[in-house]
Write an enzyme that holds these catalytic residues in place. Sequence first.
Site, mmCIF file in Angstrom:
data_model
loop_
_atom_site.group_PDB
_atom_site.id
_atom_site.type_symbol
_atom_site.label_atom_id
_atom_site.label_comp_id
_atom_site.label_asym_id
_atom_site.label_seq_id
_atom_site.Cartn_x
_atom_site.Cartn_y
_atom_site.Cartn_z
ATOM 1 C CB CYS A 83 44.346 54.094 27.610
ATOM 2 S SG CYS A 83 42.639 53.712 27.221
ATOM 3 N N GLY A 122 28.105 47.319 31.427
ATOM 4 C CA GLY A 122 27.877 46.774 30.085
ATOM 5 C C GLY A 122 28.087 47.770 28.965
ATOM 6 N NE ARG A 147 28.773 39.163 28.397
ATOM 7 C CZ ARG A 147 28.663 40.479 28.174
ATOM 8 N NH1 ARG A 147 27.913 40.919 27.182
ATOM 9 N NH2 ARG A 147 29.271 41.346 28.949
ATOM 10 C CB CYS A 155 38.020 42.203 26.539
ATOM 11 S SG CYS A 155 37.389 41.619 24.959
ATOM 12 C CB CYS A 156 41.720 44.875 29.762
ATOM 13 S SG CYS A 156 41.192 46.325 28.865
#
Lengths: 146, 382
Positions: free
Chosen positions: B80, B117, B189, B200-201
């Site tokens: 990252c 996913g 979710r 969350c990103c």
Amino acid sequence: MANPKNKTKEEDITFFHPDLLEVPEDSPPYLKGYKCKKCGKIWFPKFVPCPNPDCWSEEMEIVPLSRKGKIYSVTDVFIGQPTMREYMPMSMAYVDLPEDIRVFAQLEGEIGSFRCGEEVELTTGAVRTNRDGKPITSYKFRKVQQ
Amino acid sequence: MREVYIIGVGETPFGMLKDDFHILGQRAVRVAVKDAGIKWNEIDSAFVGNGTNGIVTGQRIFRDLGMCGKLPIINVESACSAGALAVHSAYIRVATGLDETSIGVGAENASLHREPGSAPSPDMTDIEGFLGAVMVAKYALRTQRYMYETGATAEDLAQVTVKNRRHAKNNPFAWRKGDITVEEILNSRLIATPLTLEQCCGMTDGAGAVIVASKEVVKRLGISKPVKIIASALVSGPFSVGPKDETGDDIITMGTQKAYEQAGLGPEDIDMVECHDAFTITELMYCEAMGFCGKGEGLKMLRDGDLTHGGKVVFSPRGGMLSYGHPMGASGAAQIAQNVKQLRGQCKGYQVEGAKVALSQVTGGGLQGTQHAACTTHILAI
């Protein structure tokens, strides 16, 4: 690159990992720590040479790690890698062992039932599915059995 | 070491994009070259950061721009942190006098290549990765401990998303932006307790490019108010198999301290920060780890409005990763591109008024025994 056709002929592992986990027939399972014979530091998992840069000794001896530890933190995970999905959701935790070792592990038991600071003990169970669709057994932690 | 300036930046809008990483990278490069007002052949070297799109990614970007064969292309990787590492490497090349001008590019397309996913995870050879420690699980563990120690609630954490999406409202480069309520965030979710989807990103796609140059080049171009890199710090993650304080962040503290020393200033001098807000919790933890407040006080900063416009330091004025999403190799370079635009006063509708000093920070990589494998920190000033 390896030919994937050849690769699939070999059966994938069903036990993770003989270097880390001992499951005796007549006594409870335990994790194997690796103690450097030169500097005395205990490591988990297996490291050779000793990662202490002032040491780098290749002489390591296996020491059994405590079967009980304390949950540092715990979460219930609802998404996972494709080969783990049939086991989701599940609790995952950092468990601190008295030997100054922190272990990341799956927990066996109801999701939502574990707390920070709770004592847990080592057990074994399926942690994911292998390439052949068979479960892989490894270490897990569960609530201390009375 | 010579002084190093940023003379041109470019970025693509982020999102789930149909163009692959090299197309996105080319776009960012062309914008940056135009922004700098130079010719392509004035760039002496190129560094390209990418996480997951394969090998010789830099050549794939520059070949179709006709630049292969004309300059060395160095591909860098630190998961990252790769985009920021590319800029850091370009900085080193100019600072040491090897080049007059160099370009750092970060580009990634995740959505075309990932199974929907599937959560990003450490490599399967990593023991935690093998046992299912997807990145979100590791950050959920840190969140749970932070809440256990500080009494922070899920509602508190959701406020980070509310703030960053609000910041991004008028930013054409951000992906998810505008008004969102705490309820909507908490009802999205559940991913890993207590983190819900909107905390969350996203695994988005995009690119950023940053052209750095020596003082001589800046003079020649006649830039009157150039943005200067006053710190570019790279550190690797300390390793131990024992207990660590997961509510703190050793590598970020190391990285920012090193950057503060290089720049000769402290957190009180920073006007704005783009940090690695991959999850709501990280903005609070990293705010503390970077020394903007004491341990456990990040939440108070957030509640008191100290992390938004008019506060002590504006965190994530572009909207952060919670708005952009986080294409591994791209984020670090795009953060720097945005900080340059902020310092130039070009961010209409999301401008940090009077910003003079901007910090960007991005970590990379999960490895058992380290909090992150790498951390790259940049401080820019005008």
